[in-house]
Enzyme design. Sequence first.
Site, short mmCIF file in Angstrom:
data_model
loop_
_atom_site.label_atom_id
_atom_site.label_comp_id
_atom_site.label_asym_id
_atom_site.label_seq_id
_atom_site.Cartn_x
_atom_site.Cartn_y
_atom_site.Cartn_z
N ILE A 11 -41.43 49.92 -1.06
CA ILE A 11 -40.35 49.46 -1.95
C ILE A 11 -40.74 48.15 -2.63
O ILE A 11 -40.53 47.97 -3.83
CB ILE A 11 -39.02 49.31 -1.19
CG1 ILE A 11 -38.66 50.61 -0.47
CG2 ILE A 11 -37.89 48.92 -2.15
CD1 ILE A 11 -37.45 50.52 0.44
N ALA A 80 -40.28 42.27 3.73
CA ALA A 80 -41.27 42.39 4.81
C ALA A 80 -40.62 42.88 6.08
O ALA A 80 -39.63 42.31 6.55
CB ALA A 80 -41.93 41.03 5.06
N THR A 132 -31.11 48.11 5.82
CA THR A 132 -31.02 49.56 5.86
C THR A 132 -29.63 50.04 6.28
O THR A 132 -28.92 49.32 6.99
CB THR A 132 -32.07 50.12 6.85
OG1 THR A 132 -31.82 51.49 7.07
CG2 THR A 132 -32.01 49.41 8.19
N ASP A 133 -29.29 51.27 5.91
CA ASP A 133 -28.04 51.87 6.36
C ASP A 133 -28.10 52.24 7.84
O ASP A 133 -27.08 52.52 8.47
CB ASP A 133 -27.67 53.10 5.52
CG ASP A 133 -28.71 54.22 5.56
OD1 ASP A 133 -29.77 54.05 6.20
OD2 ASP A 133 -28.45 55.28 4.95
N GLU A 134 -29.33 52.25 8.40
CA GLU A 134 -29.47 52.71 9.79
C GLU A 134 -28.80 51.75 10.78
O GLU A 134 -28.56 52.12 11.92
CB GLU A 134 -30.95 52.90 10.13
CG GLU A 134 -31.59 53.91 9.19
CD GLU A 134 -32.96 54.41 9.59
OE1 GLU A 134 -33.29 54.37 10.79
OE2 GLU A 134 -33.69 54.87 8.69
N TYR A 158 -36.05 50.28 15.72
CA TYR A 158 -36.14 49.84 14.31
C TYR A 158 -34.78 49.34 13.82
O TYR A 158 -34.65 48.21 13.33
CB TYR A 158 -36.64 50.98 13.42
CG TYR A 158 -36.38 50.75 11.95
CD1 TYR A 158 -37.00 49.71 11.26
CD2 TYR A 158 -35.48 51.56 11.24
CE1 TYR A 158 -36.76 49.49 9.91
CE2 TYR A 158 -35.23 51.35 9.89
CZ TYR A 158 -35.86 50.30 9.23
OH TYR A 158 -35.60 50.08 7.89
N LYS A 162 -33.47 45.56 12.68
CA LYS A 162 -32.93 45.25 11.34
C LYS A 162 -31.51 44.69 11.48
O LYS A 162 -31.13 43.76 10.77
CB LYS A 162 -32.92 46.50 10.45
CG LYS A 162 -34.29 46.99 10.03
CD LYS A 162 -35.08 46.00 9.18
CE LYS A 162 -34.51 45.84 7.78
NZ LYS A 162 -35.41 44.98 6.94
P1 NAD Z 1 -43.17 49.48 4.19
O1 NAD Z 1 -43.43 49.66 5.65
O2 NAD Z 1 -43.72 50.46 3.22
O3 NAD Z 1 -43.69 48.03 3.73
C1 NAD Z 1 -43.49 46.88 4.48
C2 NAD Z 1 -44.39 45.79 3.92
O4 NAD Z 1 -44.17 44.60 4.66
C3 NAD Z 1 -45.87 46.12 4.04
O5 NAD Z 1 -46.53 45.81 2.83
C4 NAD Z 1 -46.35 45.22 5.16
O6 NAD Z 1 -47.72 44.84 5.03
C5 NAD Z 1 -45.42 44.04 5.03
N1 NAD Z 1 -45.24 43.30 6.27
C6 NAD Z 1 -45.01 43.81 7.52
N2 NAD Z 1 -44.90 42.81 8.41
C7 NAD Z 1 -45.04 41.64 7.72
C8 NAD Z 1 -45.00 40.28 8.08
N3 NAD Z 1 -44.82 39.90 9.37
N4 NAD Z 1 -45.17 39.35 7.12
C9 NAD Z 1 -45.39 39.71 5.82
N5 NAD Z 1 -45.44 41.00 5.43
C10 NAD Z 1 -45.27 41.96 6.36
O7 NAD Z 1 -41.59 49.37 4.08
P2 NAD Z 1 -40.62 49.78 2.87
O8 NAD Z 1 -40.26 51.20 3.04
O9 NAD Z 1 -41.20 49.31 1.61
O10 NAD Z 1 -39.35 48.92 3.26
C11 NAD Z 1 -39.14 47.61 2.71
C12 NAD Z 1 -37.85 47.05 3.27
O11 NAD Z 1 -36.77 47.92 2.94
C13 NAD Z 1 -37.85 46.93 4.80
O12 NAD Z 1 -37.18 45.76 5.14
C14 NAD Z 1 -37.05 48.15 5.25
O13 NAD Z 1 -36.40 47.90 6.48
C15 NAD Z 1 -36.06 48.30 4.11
N6 NAD Z 1 -35.56 49.67 3.87
C16 NAD Z 1 -36.43 50.70 3.68
C17 NAD Z 1 -35.93 51.97 3.41
C18 NAD Z 1 -36.84 53.15 3.13
O14 NAD Z 1 -36.34 54.26 2.94
N7 NAD Z 1 -38.15 52.96 3.05
C19 NAD Z 1 -34.55 52.18 3.38
C20 NAD Z 1 -33.69 51.10 3.59
C21 NAD Z 1 -34.21 49.84 3.84
P1 TYD Z 2 -38.15 59.32 7.90
O1 TYD Z 2 -38.77 59.56 6.57
O2 TYD Z 2 -39.02 58.92 9.05
O3 TYD Z 2 -36.96 58.27 7.68
P2 TYD Z 2 -35.77 57.80 8.71
O4 TYD Z 2 -36.09 58.22 10.08
O5 TYD Z 2 -35.81 56.32 8.54
O6 TYD Z 2 -34.52 58.42 8.18
O7 TYD Z 2 -37.39 60.65 8.31
C1 TYD Z 2 -36.40 61.22 7.49
C2 TYD Z 2 -35.80 62.38 8.26
O8 TYD Z 2 -36.79 63.41 8.39
C3 TYD Z 2 -35.38 62.01 9.67
O9 TYD Z 2 -34.20 62.72 10.01
C4 TYD Z 2 -36.55 62.48 10.54
C5 TYD Z 2 -37.06 63.69 9.78
N1 TYD Z 2 -38.51 63.97 9.88
C6 TYD Z 2 -38.95 65.27 10.17
O10 TYD Z 2 -38.15 66.20 10.38
N2 TYD Z 2 -40.30 65.48 10.22
C7 TYD Z 2 -41.22 64.49 10.02
O11 TYD Z 2 -42.45 64.74 10.11
C8 TYD Z 2 -40.75 63.16 9.69
C9 TYD Z 2 -41.71 62.05 9.42
C10 TYD Z 2 -39.37 62.96 9.62
#
Ligand code: NAD
Ligand code: TYD
Length: 354
Positions: A11, A80, A132-134, A158, A162
Amino acid sequence: MILVTGGAGFIGSNFVLDWLAENDEPVVNLDKLTYAGNRENLASLAADPRHVFIQGDIGDADLVARLLAEHRPRAVVNFAAESHVDRSIHGPEDFIQTNIVGTFRLLEAVRAYWNGLPEAEKTAFRCLHVSTDEVYGSLGKDDPAFRETNRYEPNSPYSASKAASDHLVRAYHHTYGLPVLTTNCSNNYGPYHFPEKLIPLVIHNALQGKPLPIYGDGQQIRDWLYVKDHCSAIRRVLEAGRVGETYNVGGWNEKANLDVVQTLCAILDELKPRADGQSYAAQITYVKDRPGHDRRYAIDAGKLERELGWKPAETFETGIRKTVQWYLDHPGWVENVTSGAYRQWLETQYGGKQ
Ligand code: NAD
Ligand code: TYD
């Protein structure tokens, strides 16, 4: 300028790219480059003086203090984090360190910097925490979608980490007056998504002729948001959000996992049919469920829409098609991120099933 943390992840890198496409305000990007951080996401900014990349940890108080003093940002956007639920089940320690201790150290450094700002800059300053919504836990089939007023009931290491970070951010506002904003977002998807998460994993495995692993019965529901819509929501909250408030961000797209995977297979069947003429759906494989697997997430993004006029631009149908096309157009990116460390993770998580 603004300071973005975690801006080499999924993101964060989309956010930095969109930010600099939308305006000229420079970005300092602090990222530790864990397995999830990838400088290749930012390759198009290599020669762009508006982007300064620093490899480092949000938990490194001295480094963060130095960056703040040197660059004097008007805002910090904290992406991060350790972000993958399955990894948090196998090894929660890194989640505690980065998501809780790291956020705490970042807040301390930001508070000291903010305290020293002249009055006008102090008033204008913002610290936006991306969450996150989690944190709200799991919904039953007929429960209303999560609102900002829902109780925090995190169920995985996780989401618990958060939730703790959100509480710290809140406390820094109430106790010290730090001008914070928090966004709680649903599941994102789109370009640069690391293929450990459901959507990119399924696209990658489908093209590799590997099983498409469905946890449990595949009827768990997630509320999908195209990543660029998340980025526009964050820009809007940063611009006009009320200090101390939290905003839920979602795409109004609740889908069962099995439906998501079947949709991906249907799009791939159309855009890149299998050589044997069969559907990619033939690769769907049911595997052991995730422990403590949350059944349903759904976001009510009404507050963000009412107060700040934000709405997602993509539906699931348009966003998922763009996403599949992006992965088909960028085989080199996938090749590079699915190297050694990634393969080791697949072995830990799926054993012989891959
Ligand atoms: P990601 O795992 O793809 O990226 C995380 C980034 O943070 C990486 O580039 C990593 O190198 C960096 N990082 C990790 N630890 C660090 C530290 N100690 N100091 C500096 N950098 C560090 O995650 P994402 O999916 O891009 O998520 C970004 C944010 O959005 C997170 O806070 C996550 O909880 C939140 N979020 C993600 C989702 C989703 O669907 N991916 C949904 C809701 C919220
Ligand atoms: P994920 O992308 O890991 O996001 P989150 O657990 O944060 O919602 O998973 C999305 C949904 O898909 C979750 O219900 C777990 C499921 N899932 C599978 O069924 N198979 C897989 O291989 C993965 C990675 C996730």
